[in-house]
Enzyme design. Sequence first.
Site, PDB file in Angstrom:
ATOM      1  N   GLU A 134       0.804  -1.227   0.000  1.00  0.00           N
ATOM      2  CA  GLU A 134       0.000   0.000   0.000  1.00  0.00           C
ATOM      3  C   GLU A 134       0.837   1.277   0.000  1.00  0.00           C
ATOM      4  OE1 GLU A 134       0.092  -2.306   2.341  1.00  0.00           O
ATOM      5  OE2 GLU A 134      -1.831  -2.557   3.364  1.00  0.00           O
TER       6      GLU A 134
ATOM      7  N   ASP B 238      -1.577  -5.160   3.855  1.00  0.00           N
ATOM      8  CA  ASP B 238      -1.701  -5.557   5.262  1.00  0.00           C
ATOM      9  C   ASP B 238      -2.619  -6.759   5.413  1.00  0.00           C
ATOM     10  OD1 ASP B 238      -0.026  -3.514   6.012  1.00  0.00           O
ATOM     11  OD2 ASP B 238      -1.636  -2.119   6.492  1.00  0.00           O
TER      12      ASP B 238
ATOM     13  N   ASP C 243      -4.987  -7.460   7.519  1.00  0.00           N
ATOM     14  CA  ASP C 243      -6.300  -7.329   8.136  1.00  0.00           C
ATOM     15  C   ASP C 243      -7.377  -7.269   7.056  1.00  0.00           C
ATOM     16  OD1 ASP C 243      -5.875  -4.859   7.059  1.00  0.00           O
ATOM     17  OD2 ASP C 243      -5.799  -3.779   8.953  1.00  0.00           O
TER      18      ASP C 243
ATOM     19  N   GLU D 140      -9.140  -4.770   5.893  1.00  0.00           N
ATOM     20  CA  GLU D 140      -8.985  -3.668   4.950  1.00  0.00           C
ATOM     21  C   GLU D 140      -7.896  -3.980   3.936  1.00  0.00           C
ATOM     22  OE1 GLU D 140      -8.634   1.213   5.030  1.00  0.00           O
ATOM     23  OE2 GLU D 140      -8.296   0.063   6.849  1.00  0.00           O
TER      24      GLU D 140
ATOM     25  N   TYR E 144       2.867  -5.464  13.237  1.00  0.00           N
ATOM     26  CA  TYR E 144       1.686  -4.776  12.718  1.00  0.00           C
ATOM     27  C   TYR E 144       0.864  -4.174  13.857  1.00  0.00           C
ATOM     28  CZ  TYR E 144      -2.244  -3.809   9.630  1.00  0.00           C
ATOM     29  OH  TYR E 144      -3.231  -3.184   8.913  1.00  0.00           O
TER      30      TYR E 144
ATOM     31  N   ARG F 257      -2.294  -2.911  13.975  1.00  0.00           N
ATOM     32  CA  ARG F 257      -3.755  -3.057  14.089  1.00  0.00           C
ATOM     33  C   ARG F 257      -4.050  -4.501  14.467  1.00  0.00           C
ATOM     34  NH1 ARG F 257      -3.221   0.173   9.392  1.00  0.00           N
ATOM     35  NH2 ARG F 257      -3.817   2.330   9.815  1.00  0.00           N
TER      36      ARG F 257
ATOM     37  N   HIS G 105      -2.169 -11.594  14.043  1.00  0.00           N
ATOM     38  CA  HIS G 105      -2.265 -12.649  15.050  1.00  0.00           C
ATOM     39  C   HIS G 105      -1.142 -12.583  16.068  1.00  0.00           C
ATOM     40  CE1 HIS G 105      -5.597 -14.250  12.861  1.00  0.00           C
ATOM     41  NE2 HIS G 105      -4.874 -14.257  11.761  1.00  0.00           N
TER      42      HIS G 105
END
Length: 912
Positions: A9, A99, A101, A103, A326, A328, A374
């Site tokens: 991203e 990423d 997740d 999103e 990460y 989030r 995780h």
Amino acid sequence: MGKILVIVESPTKAKKLTEYLKGLPDQYVVESSVGHIRDLPSSSAEIPAKVKKEPWARIGINVEADFDPLYVVRSDSKKRINELKSLLKQVDLLLLATDEDREGEAISWHLLEVLKPTVPVKRMVFHEITKTKIREALEETRELDNSLVEAQETRRIVDRLYGYEVSPILWRKVKPKLSAGRVQSVATRMVVERERERMRFRSAEYWDLTGTFSAQEGSFSAKLNSFEGKRVATGSDFDPETGRLTAKSDGKVALLSGDDARSLEDQLGRSSFSVISAEEKPTSRRPPAPFITSTLQQEAGRKLGFEARRTMRAAQRLYENGYITYMRTDSVVLSDLALQQARQQIEETFGPEFLHPGGPRFYKGKVQNAQEAHEAIRPAGDPTPPHPEVVHAKLGGDEARLYELIWKRTLACQMADAKGRRMTLRVGGEVEGGREAVFQATGTVWDQPGFLRAYVEGSDDPEAALSDKETVLPPVEVGQPLGLDALSAEEHHTTPPARLTEASLVKALEEKGIGRPSTYASIIDTIQRREYVFKKGTALVPTFTAFAVVSLMEQNFGELIDEDFTRQMENSLDEISRGERERLPYLKGFYFGGERAGLKALLEKVGDEVDPRLVNTIPLGQDAAGEEVVARVGRYGPYVQSGERRASVPDLTCPDELTVERALQLLEDSAKGDEPLGVDPATDKPVYLKSGRFGPYVQLGDPEEGSKKKPKMVSLLRGMTLEEVDLQLALRLLELPRSLGANAEGEEVLARVGRYGPYLTCGTESRSLKDPDNVLDITLERALQVLAEPKTGRGRTQATALHSYGAVEALDGVELKVMNGRYGPYVTDGEVNASLPKTADDPTAFPLEQALELLAAARERKGKKKTKKKAAKKKVTKKAAKKATTKKASKKTASKKKATGGKVEADEAEEA
């Protein structure tokens, strides 16, 4: 050897991956999508012409066609997409490394949908940007997780329907430019509900005594704990809404008045004291779990004073530069490697005795579906994470401070428990009649500080915090007599519940299961930008607009703003992400209804039934005559009303401070403003002293009937009060701007007062006036001295740089800065300027993504102005050309008429 395209991203992440993929057999090309490449249309201009006339086009979702979304490619992404398509033609494999997740999964899906690759595609995931983890991820690629994509797209559709369908009702019934949202409306309600509690609060007075006692071994302080066998009342014994003792405490506690406490002080001063009991019990504390997104935001707020968005921006940079995992995540799990690294660093930094003796600690999270990364947020690095000093040297600023916080918390979670002793001393004395008074003191000593040596929640300095947490009591025995060194009666008042801060709002949202930790920063930012809340220090204060919006939602969309309903929605979305629930039935139930009414039915039911006057009214109470006193939200801001009387409420007034007494004072001041202080002898016009939304001011004359011209108004100077303004002072204020004379070049020097206070002007020069200079008294000589001084502050000609974002890729490498200008802070790329919103407390920490949004909006406005000017110019040119053509044709026709005796051929007449 093959050629592989890797898409991430952000440019920073791409740069880091390029570095780590060098030297491998395959040739890797790493590129960034620069965030999302497409989304639902944000304006009518983005809606394609072929569907623009469709009834669902405004929302961008065709609910009748199984909620088919209309995705449009962002204008600033088109060039990037073409570049990526071109690169795809030159490679053998595409790796989507966004990423991990929901999103990030959705971004990968959108890339697939738009790029339509003909080469094989794999999903590459990692939560730590280190060489080891990146190369491991290459060996463990997978397919796109469609359940995660479905969950994210469902969330996007639900949020769009909620916002686009409910917000227009707020525009019509409250005021324009407001918004409703699945999580933001609940968050706003929580802030409003806390303010309502403060408004209902009634303070109570209670007294106690503090004594200082001495023994041979030392002295200590103790509080009066009980009198005549009853516990002495404390703040928790009172009902916050009545100010009286609760039913649970009434009759069971001793409530001391001021007279009681002073009488006891006098009697006990003549009494003798001894130790009734001395207890010592072992105590211990376990370290907190490693950080997840929400706890990181809370601790960064408490320890570092960071807003949630500022925390996440710094965390993003740390992650993209490979310093943390990460950011989030809902998981408190640490990998085996992380546990090994943490234990090694504890041993090296603090010594082996500080290690948890039972081996690695394991924590269990509270979140049911930790669907994000995780692993917990922890330091990253090969072979071990760097020391905070290394990060400080390389990144500095917010990133270094946040890294140190994460580093210490991660080490602390694997350290030994803090162990100590908790002591309680009870001291007794008697007054007349044999009535016993018992004082109590408690103290704690940490014999083995354990993890507290590295990390204390809410404190920057563990050593100092550890000292503060220790209260050492002298070793005494039961029955031992004590001396009384001092005794004092102390008055206390109960306090209203504290307002929510960003940290406590994040904690409340997490505890109630509302929204996702990764969205909290943007939610808090949104409710500030929409002016639902403003900050008073670190506290979030709701505006009167927020009260009106919450009132409307509660009365008409109670279910949508209900915490349980919102939590259940979150659980349903989690079930979709795990593949346990289907997307379409859920969307149909949400919109069309099922077991409960759907959004469509709620909207149809509400219609025009909402009474704007009712939802915009906040009852305050009654005056002495029994007349209702209310606050209302109007077109030009909040105001108070009682009967026919009205008065504006000053901006940034806290709702709990707007009591009946304060409202009546505003009404009284407003009424005084209708009566003139006197008459200006120079103009024969009345002079008024008024109070308005922006504070008190003086006014010369009345508005002229049928005229748009307003009477002259001048704000009171800073520090002036209504009481001190008489006719003479009002006339002096109305002289502003005041001519002081001319400088050597003949330019007039004026003393003025403006938005930012008093200032001087002379030609193109201007200077602010500061104490002790007074705009009403300053002389020409002094004014010329001030004007000769170097320009500082908000001067237009010398705007100062507050912060630089550096070369921004989205602006083709142009440097983006935050400047301090004449009218406040603004962001600029050297060509276009955009003012920062009033809610931006710290311009130096203003988020880059928001700065780019402001700049894009300013550029669009600038483009529209240019287009309008160009169109107007073109129109004038066309008009002039048409006029010239008509004139020429008329001449030609007249000439023809003359030659043909007044007859004109058809084609010539048509041409004319």
